[in-house]
Motif scaffolding. Structure first.
Motif: not given
Length: 257
Positions: A28-50
């Motif tokens: 789950t990616i939260l932007v400026n405190g608000d939930e923006f999206a939830t991705l189903l992914c392989t949990p690697t390189y999460l900063e790059e993914l975001s």
């Protein structure tokens, strides 16, 4: 990847073995405190993914627009703070929108695609033999796929070789990881090539256009809409790259003998 005990049926017998399984988890990616999206992914390189996801959705253009990013891998959360506090209000990711692609006949279905998809004008060319070599390199170095059989592989390269490889259960996630890496490290995407293991769908083609690559090579097949979008967006697409042959679907002038 994680290992799990399984039972294998072979030659009339069941035996217990250990198998490597591709990981899948929500992010789950939260932007400026608000939930923006939830991705189903392989949990690697999460900063790059975001980073790649935010760029492909039109929230950012460069990593410099991100004030802070905190990845809580164990909980599946990424907290992003943008310098532009109102940027989230300016971007719509859910509203469906029908508009022309580059003034031509194709149609986008989301407003952010209209805003972020690029017509690619690169003059980069690649030899047919280099296309085959790049696909072979991708397959030979994709150890995670070889162990699990459940991942897609995406690479960024030049005609002379691959520069970066990322894997994920989702084709689009793999592209976002590549895009995010380039944003994070300020790598130029000019004259780069995307090499891909999976089906070339319209969603994948749009992400390639947002990255700005003019050539995409895949081991698998394209869809009709992907071909139509590639034609309009100026992207060379080649598929079924296997052994010593492949098909070129759009803008063949960039592939030479």
């Amino acid at each position: 990847m994680s290992s799990r005990p399984i039972h294998v049926y072979e030659d009339g017998k069941l035996t217990e073995q250990t198998d490597m399984i591709a990981e899948e988890s929500p992010l789950t990616i939260l932007v400026n405190g608000d939930e923006f999206a939830t991705l189903l992914c392989t949990p690697t390189y999460l900063e790059e993914l975001s980073l790649g996801f935010l760029a492909s959705e039109g929230l950012i253009r460069t990593a410099n627009e991100v004030e802070s990013m905190s990845v809580i891998k164990e909980k599946g959360y990424v907290y992003v703070q943008l310098y532009n506090r109102h940027r989230l209000d300016q971007v719509s990711v859910s509203k469906r929108y029908i508009g022309s692609c580059c003034g031509k006949s194709r149609q986008f279905y989301f407003q952010n695609d209209v805003q972020t998809a690029k017509t690619v004008m690169t003059k980069t060319t690649i030899k047919a033999s280099q296309c085959i070599k790049l696909m072979q390199e991708l397959q030979q170095t994709s150890t995670d796929f070889q162990q699990t059989g459940g991942l897609h592989n995406v690479a960024l390269g030049t005609p002379d070789g691959l520069l970066l490889i990322r894997s994920d259960i989702g084709r689009h996630n793999g592209l976002d990881k590549v895009y995010g890496h380039c944003l994070k490290h300020k790598l130029s995407l000019k004259n780069k090539i995307i090499v891909f293991s999976g089906r070339l769908s319209s969603e994948v083609l749009l992400k390639v256009s947002k990255i700005g690559a003019g050539i995409v090579l895949t081991k698998s097949a394209p869809t009709t809409l992907a071909i139509e979008l590639a034609e309009d967006l100026g992207i060379t697409t080649a598929g079924f790259i296997r052994n010593n042959r492949f098909n070129v679907y759009t803008h063949p002038q960039r592939i030479v003998e």
